[in-house]
Design a protein around this motif. Sequence first.
Motif, PDB file in Angstrom:
ATOM      1  N   LEU A  97       7.732   0.255   4.521  1.00 55.61           N
ATOM      2  CA  LEU A  97       7.463   0.092   3.078  1.00 55.61           C
ATOM      3  C   LEU A  97       5.963   0.161   2.824  1.00 55.61           C
ATOM      4  O   LEU A  97       5.165  -0.259   3.665  1.00 55.61           O
ATOM      5  CB  LEU A  97       8.017  -1.245   2.579  1.00 55.61           C
ATOM      6  N   CYS A  98       5.582   0.645   1.629  1.00 56.30           N
ATOM      7  CA  CYS A  98       4.165   0.885   1.334  1.00 56.30           C
ATOM      8  C   CYS A  98       3.602   1.792   2.426  1.00 56.30           C
ATOM      9  O   CYS A  98       2.560   1.506   3.030  1.00 56.30           O
ATOM     10  CB  CYS A  98       3.387  -0.423   1.232  1.00 56.30           C
ATOM     11  N   CYS A  99       4.272   2.923   2.643  1.00 51.39           N
ATOM     12  CA  CYS A  99       4.055   3.741   3.851  1.00 51.39           C
ATOM     13  C   CYS A  99       2.789   4.567   3.823  1.00 51.39           C
ATOM     14  O   CYS A  99       2.347   5.046   4.871  1.00 51.39           O
ATOM     15  CB  CYS A  99       5.253   4.643   4.092  1.00 51.39           C
ATOM     16  N   ALA A 120       8.843   4.450   2.214  1.00 57.31           N
ATOM     17  CA  ALA A 120       8.756   4.493   0.746  1.00 57.31           C
ATOM     18  C   ALA A 120       7.361   4.108   0.293  1.00 57.31           C
ATOM     19  O   ALA A 120       6.672   3.311   0.943  1.00 57.31           O
ATOM     20  CB  ALA A 120       9.790   3.542   0.126  1.00 57.31           C
ATOM     21  N   ASP A 121       6.959   4.677  -0.842  1.00 57.34           N
ATOM     22  CA  ASP A 121       5.665   4.341  -1.443  1.00 57.34           C
ATOM     23  C   ASP A 121       5.755   4.616  -2.947  1.00 57.34           C
ATOM     24  O   ASP A 121       6.543   5.454  -3.400  1.00 57.34           O
ATOM     25  CB  ASP A 121       4.538   5.173  -0.816  1.00 57.34           C
ATOM     26  N   LEU A 122       4.891   3.914  -3.695  1.00 56.80           N
ATOM     27  CA  LEU A 122       4.856   4.044  -5.148  1.00 56.80           C
ATOM     28  C   LEU A 122       4.051   5.264  -5.597  1.00 56.80           C
ATOM     29  O   LEU A 122       4.290   5.814  -6.673  1.00 56.80           O
ATOM     30  CB  LEU A 122       4.213   2.767  -5.718  1.00 56.80           C
ATOM     31  N   GLY A 144       9.038   5.101  -4.998  1.00 56.22           N
ATOM     32  CA  GLY A 144       9.296   4.042  -5.965  1.00 56.22           C
ATOM     33  C   GLY A 144       8.646   2.736  -5.565  1.00 56.22           C
ATOM     34  O   GLY A 144       7.925   2.645  -4.561  1.00 56.22           O
ATOM     35  N   ASP A 145       8.918   1.715  -6.369  1.00 57.88           N
ATOM     36  CA  ASP A 145       8.290   0.405  -6.207  1.00 57.88           C
ATOM     37  C   ASP A 145       8.912  -0.370  -5.037  1.00 57.88           C
ATOM     38  O   ASP A 145      10.129  -0.626  -5.053  1.00 57.88           O
ATOM     39  CB  ASP A 145       8.466  -0.368  -7.515  1.00 57.88           C
ATOM     40  N   LEU A 146       8.118  -0.700  -4.084  1.00 54.93           N
ATOM     41  CA  LEU A 146       8.502  -1.491  -2.905  1.00 54.93           C
ATOM     42  C   LEU A 146       9.851  -1.032  -2.336  1.00 54.93           C
ATOM     43  O   LEU A 146       9.938   0.076  -1.825  1.00 54.93           O
ATOM     44  CB  LEU A 146       8.493  -2.982  -3.262  1.00 54.93           C
ATOM     45  N   ASP A 147      10.921  -1.860  -2.432  1.00 56.72           N
ATOM     46  CA  ASP A 147      12.210  -1.482  -1.836  1.00 56.72           C
ATOM     47  C   ASP A 147      13.145  -0.811  -2.837  1.00 56.72           C
ATOM     48  O   ASP A 147      14.243  -0.391  -2.463  1.00 56.72           O
ATOM     49  CB  ASP A 147      12.906  -2.731  -1.285  1.00 56.72           C
ATOM     50  N   ALA A 163       5.443  -3.101   7.252  1.00 58.49           N
ATOM     51  CA  ALA A 163       4.881  -3.047   5.905  1.00 58.49           C
ATOM     52  C   ALA A 163       3.405  -3.416   5.968  1.00 58.49           C
ATOM     53  O   ALA A 163       3.056  -4.593   6.008  1.00 58.49           O
ATOM     54  CB  ALA A 163       5.632  -4.003   4.982  1.00 58.49           C
ATOM     55  N   ASN A 164       2.565  -2.389   6.007  1.00 61.45           N
ATOM     56  CA  ASN A 164       1.142  -2.668   5.830  1.00 61.45           C
ATOM     57  C   ASN A 164       0.845  -2.496   4.351  1.00 61.45           C
ATOM     58  O   ASN A 164       0.508  -1.421   3.880  1.00 61.45           O
ATOM     59  CB  ASN A 164       0.276  -1.731   6.677  1.00 61.45           C
ATOM     60  N   VAL A 165       1.012  -3.589   3.612  1.00 62.01           N
ATOM     61  CA  VAL A 165       0.929  -3.560   2.150  1.00 62.01           C
ATOM     62  C   VAL A 165      -0.527  -3.802   1.721  1.00 62.01           C
ATOM     63  O   VAL A 165      -1.354  -4.228   2.544  1.00 62.01           O
ATOM     64  CB  VAL A 165       1.858  -4.643   1.553  1.00 62.01           C
TER      65      VAL A 165
END
Length: 263
Positions: A97-99, A120-122, A144-147, A163-165
């Motif tokens: 996530l936040c890839c 996934a990424d926004l 899209g947003d987060l998950d 997740a390296n956010v």
Amino acid sequence: MKTAAYDDLVLRLRAAGCVFAEDEARLLLDAANGSLLEALVARRVAGQPLEHVVGWVDFAGVRVALDPGVFIPRQRTTFLVDLATEVLTGDGVVVDLCCGSGALGLALAHRRPGIELHAADLDPEAVACARRNLGPVGGTVHHGDLDAPLPERLRGRVDVLVANVPYVPSADIALMPPESRDHEPRATVDGGADGLDVVRRLAAIAPGWLAPGGTVFVETGTDQAPPAVAALASAGLDARVHHDDDRDATVVASTWRGCGPWS
Ligand SMILES: C[S@@+](CC[C@H](N)C(=O)[O-])C[C@H]1O[C@@H](n2cnc3c(N)ncnc32)[C@H](O)[C@@H]1O
């Protein structure tokens, strides 16, 4: 490499403030020649990060393609990849996530080629870049947003969630090196007042996706680890802090021991 072109380039890069001018000159001369080389050098001398100029970065043993505007994977994040690799079996389900560029998932896919990989990424530019990196290893990249964009069929099935956010406190962004401030979008680093806004959101959603025994790995600053552990523990996860001095890296790894509402 000892040519007049190399010597000249080292001088130009040094004059522009590039600390590793020799290494950079070698990489630029390998990347292009003629007018294309001149265009790349002009971008570098103007302050663009080398990784955006040459279009790739070496990360955890793999070459990751990188587009301008996409977060440059940091070497410290290889610690998170190492920790995730330890618990990952060959056919596990992995979500990044936040890839960003997809660097974490790409490194894991190289180490465990049988995994089912989703990222996934926004940011649409990051998604396009991640698709370029993860397509060849069979990964699927969602936008899209987060998950929110993840397929429902993954609920309760994820073995490793990396997740390296964004986790830089908003007020600290002004202190970051200009290369990051000016060339990585603020949304890639800004984690809100204490830097943990996205980590808290991640804690809330992780139990719904993880398989029993599955683990979520998230990078934080050293001082942020205790509140991050508290957020993940309050979501029902068994959270532990890992630190690597050499890479100046802190990772909170949190395992879902129970049965999620979707299992
Ligand atoms: C610190 S960068 C890390 C990128 C990548 N994981 C890496 O380590 O190279 C954070 C990424 O999170 C993305 N992002 C920020 N907020 C997001 C959100 N609400 N949902 C999904 N992605 C988000 C940014 O676009 C950026 O690509």
